[in-house]
Design a protein around this motif. Sequence first.
Motif, PDB file in Angstrom:
ATOM      1  N   TRP A  85       0.827  -1.214   0.000  1.00 49.49           N
ATOM      2  CA  TRP A  85       0.000   0.000   0.000  1.00 49.49           C
ATOM      3  C   TRP A  85       0.858   1.260   0.000  1.00 49.49           C
ATOM      4  CZ3 TRP A  85      -4.413  -0.619  -1.940  1.00 49.49           C
ATOM      5  CH2 TRP A  85      -5.212  -1.736  -1.661  1.00 49.49           C
ATOM      6  N   GLU A 144       1.819   1.940  -3.479  1.00 42.96           N
ATOM      7  CA  GLU A 144       0.711   2.507  -4.261  1.00 42.96           C
ATOM      8  C   GLU A 144       0.451   3.959  -3.866  1.00 42.96           C
ATOM      9  OE1 GLU A 144      -0.546   1.155  -6.896  1.00 42.96           O
ATOM     10  OE2 GLU A 144       0.821  -0.516  -6.530  1.00 42.96           O
ATOM     11  N   ALA A 145       0.515   4.227  -2.564  1.00 42.58           N
ATOM     12  CA  ALA A 145       0.284   5.609  -2.110  1.00 42.58           C
ATOM     13  C   ALA A 145       1.334   6.542  -2.699  1.00 42.58           C
ATOM     14  CB  ALA A 145       0.308   5.666  -0.585  1.00 42.58           C
ATOM     15  N   LEU A 161       0.782   8.692  -5.751  1.00 46.45           N
ATOM     16  CA  LEU A 161      -0.011   9.930  -5.674  1.00 46.45           C
ATOM     17  C   LEU A 161       0.928  11.117  -5.427  1.00 46.45           C
ATOM     18  CD1 LEU A 161      -2.882   8.668  -3.322  1.00 46.45           C
ATOM     19  CD2 LEU A 161      -2.920   8.795  -5.829  1.00 46.45           C
ATOM     20  N   TRP A 194       1.917  13.927  -3.047  1.00 44.15           N
ATOM     21  CA  TRP A 194       1.770  14.334  -1.646  1.00 44.15           C
ATOM     22  C   TRP A 194       2.393  15.710  -1.453  1.00 44.15           C
ATOM     23  CZ3 TRP A 194      -0.614  11.235   2.131  1.00 44.15           C
ATOM     24  CH2 TRP A 194      -1.028   9.971   1.671  1.00 44.15           C
ATOM     25  N   THR A 202      -5.749   6.216  -2.169  1.00 36.15           N
ATOM     26  CA  THR A 202      -4.796   5.154  -2.483  1.00 36.15           C
ATOM     27  C   THR A 202      -5.539   3.888  -2.923  1.00 36.15           C
ATOM     28  OG1 THR A 202      -3.225   6.044  -0.883  1.00 36.15           O
ATOM     29  CG2 THR A 202      -2.933   3.731  -1.514  1.00 36.15           C
TER      30      THR A 202
END
Length: 653
Positions: free
Chosen positions: A43, A46-47, A50, A52, A287
Amino acid sequence: MNDIDVLLQETRSFPPSAEFKAKAHVHDSRLHDDAGMAPHAFWAREAATLDWMKPWETVCEWTPPRAKWFTGGTLNVSVNCVDRHIHGPRRNKAALIWEGEPGDRRTWTYWDLYREVNLAANMLKRLGVTKGDRVAIYMPMIVESVIAMLACARIGAIHTVVFGGFSPDSLRDRINDCGCKVLITADGGYRRGQTVPLKRNADEALKECPTIEHVLVVMRRRSGVGDETFAEMQEGRDHWWHRLKRQVPKYCEPEEMDAEDVLFILYTSGTTGKPKGIVHTTGGYLTGAAATTKYVFDLKDEDVYWCTADIGWITGHTYLTYGPLANGATCVMYEGAPDWPDKDRFWQICERYGVTVFYTAPTAIRAFMKWGAPFVEKHDLSQLRVLGSVGEPINPEAWMWYHKVIGKERCPIVDTWWQTETGSIMITPLPGVTSTKPGSATTPFPGIKATLLDSQANEIAVGGGLLAITHPWPSMLRTIWGDDQRYVDTYFSKWEGRPDLYFPGDGAKRDDDGFLWILGRVDDVLNVAGHRIGTMEVESALVDHPAVAEAAVVGKSHDLKGQAIAAFVTLRAGFTQSGSLRDELREHVALKIGALARPDDILFSADLPKTRSGKIMRRLLRDIAEGRALGDTTTLADPSVVASLKDQYEAQE
Ligand code: PRX
């Protein structure tokens, strides 16, 4: 042999073609294996795809039943869905290809979307909305709905979308439950050639919504017969979207949101009369949405992706809005009914825009089946490459029809199990990996730990049991708005002393290959045409009618809808049963909740079957509604009640 056993004898298996595998994002078991061993690492990876604003410090803090994901990190969802695509080759890419039911068409590029979201965000600000405020969205399927959601996300306001088919009462209750400050609606929308008077419904609801300060109204009907008189505007409170837009600045600085800040609330039905406001947060939700959209649909930049769900349901949130836009996809959005003006409308749309990924519900597939293959065969569907199903169990017959008639035996089918509460897909094939079986949602998504348990929390390797999620996941609900205790009681109290086990309310079976077959709800929640409705909600609507003393509602199997609503009603003294009263009660429910909750059958009865302690035995009512032999009746206070009900029901049929 019962239906479940028939299902489990399904031995057909459909591996992905070598051609599909060769191009797929995922084509072997490594992703599942690696994520299975280290879900947090999966995870986190995957996050990290993005954008941030500030990186997170901890991937997951798990104090059962509370999880926090990506704590310390900050981001903005609208930046991830829009801004980050406008600096490169996606700037002029179609983000949304929209078609209205009357035939009007428009395409929004990512740049268009960027401009519109900024303006809408500034409109909300102008109306006094600030971070953390709640905004209700009650809209038809027009692009402004997506823009409104993203505009809320941009300024950190919490949206709650209310399905446009819900009644004024349902809208009012949702607005009041979370105290919305602003309502965004439209003058009307189109459905099966009729106009849906959203603004009028909203006005009705707003008579009892003290927290609403302003209403922003999109003019949908300008291309049709409409003019500004279709919606009555209340001076000072109501504002036309297209007018206010001209008065606000073009750029809106995105709010820096904490990963755990609330992104939206979405109401869904439970086992009580009151719908639950499911709370989803920012970093984890996005996510989950982004990763599942990419892998489950094998989504690529050149795809034309169409999820047919309405924006008012979780599928419209995750797989029409946030997931695909975070991936920079081209999405089709259609306003109306699949059979308007004719039963080939969906296939016409697929052909016109070259849809490559198509995601719909079994109830729709069963309707297409009934209408027949000729409606499909009129159109060129050669661009399709992945088909999805969601919302209820898909029967193998419908699955095979989908596979053959729509997919021409070329397209993998992903049967995706998940819920409003889970935020994103939990159990699903991956189209380049899984050999699918008709009727099985197959295995958990990478990084998701789902299993079957008995009532003592013992794991069931092969056979039937209760579905359980044994490990937190980023897009899980965080609480129920205003009722945290209900969050704990509903989802984390099924197994004594095990607040780490999430209970979704579904039963399932696992076969010898470890594949899961979802059987449906084990609680008093119905699934009518993929819409979740609580039996208690319908019962409350019925007893709200002056003629009704008591009501009991059950689901019965239905060829097209999966389940239909059957109601058993006892009348107050002075009222007599009649066909017209039956129609009136059906309409009363539609008026109180929305047309989706209108009962198919209503049976009047002098009494309802109850236990000696006064509990209505719904199990027996289900037997009656489905025409089965009655189960155990020994605990009934008065066994004659149920026998006479059965006779009456059969006479009525
Ligand atoms: O019973 C399951 C069924 O729909 C329920 C969730 O409803 P809702 O929150 O409205 O979300 C629907 C869209 C995600 C589940 O508890 N359900 C959903 N997908 C499937 C399903 N049942 C069987 N197979 C599915 N693929």
